[in-house]
Scaffold this active site. Sequence first.
Site, PDB file in Angstrom:
ATOM      1  N   ASP A   1       2.118   8.927   9.781  1.00 14.91           N
ATOM      2  CA  ASP A   1       0.871   9.028   8.963  1.00 14.91           C
ATOM      3  C   ASP A   1       0.445  10.262   8.647  1.00 14.91           C
ATOM      4  OD1 ASP A   1      -0.788   7.845   7.117  1.00 14.91           O
ATOM      5  OD2 ASP A   1      -2.196   7.376   8.824  1.00 14.91           O
TER       6      ASP A   1
ATOM      7  N   ASN B   1       1.986  -0.076   0.678  1.00 17.44           N
ATOM      8  CA  ASN B   1       2.153   1.426   0.094  1.00 17.44           C
ATOM      9  C   ASN B   1       2.560   1.269  -1.289  1.00 17.44           C
ATOM     10  OD1 ASN B   1       3.384   2.926   3.137  1.00 17.44           O
ATOM     11  ND2 ASN B   1       1.328   2.795   2.354  1.00 17.44           N
TER      12      ASN B   1
END
Length: 235
Positions: free
Chosen positions: A23, A71
């Site tokens: 991330d 996502n």
Amino acid sequence: MKSKQTLEAAPTVVPAHVGIIMDGNGRWATARRLPRAAGHRAGVKNITPVVSCALDYGVKCVTLYAFSSENKNRPEDEVNALVDLIRKRLKPMTRDLIKRGARIAFSGDTSYFPDDVRAIMRDVESENADGIAKTVNIALNYGGRAEIIRAAAMAARDGEVTQAAFEKHLYTAGLPDPDVIVRTGGEKRLSNFLLYQAAYSELFFTDTLWPDFDGAELTAMLKEFAMRHRRFGKV
Ligand code: IPE
Ligand code: IPE
Ligand code: MG
């Protein structure tokens, strides 16, 4: 990466399986006034050095959280940029990892991706030689909840909902549970990553954004892992 110094500091108890929540690509790019896609490109470049470092220590399996099922809900241009990165970079990146003695596997609902991208995934998997002990497992359009529901439905269809029958239908079937889950980018959550498999994982969080994460930081985590006392509910 594999400097003499880091090898000398090699941890004594090596995890079999390390999961990485990669991330922070977007923030890495924004901090440089670059488009988010540039952060994703930098993130992809960082995969081979970090995974190679883990494999060099004797880690048998690395699972990379590359694209979550959620996502897909990002703006269309970012999703397109991510899919295009898979299209362009998956083969060269995995070729490097295969050269280093790994086989490539995928976790997730890959039916989401366009046909040409799925063909690249199939190609990459077909390069896997038999009898390879190391696995780099790439989670693409992966969600832990969907995986659990899918495996439960498949086990029910087989008429046997036991732990063993259920686990056979997980994307990670045949792989050990992750001993270590690393999340870069500062957030302290799993974001739907390996929810079932993470039951007894040791969790490591760092503020370092994924494109800046390196072998030295991974080494420090693996050393800390070796010091942790895992009880699995016992005394
Ligand atoms: C992780 O980086 C990569 C993917 C989720 C595909 P992010 O894109 O989430 O980066 P931040 O968290 O916005 O910085
Ligand atoms: C998790 O990061 C998914 C990947 C790294 C692929 P996100 O950026 O999607 O997670 P949230 O939205 O901060 O929970
Ligand atoms: Mg993020």
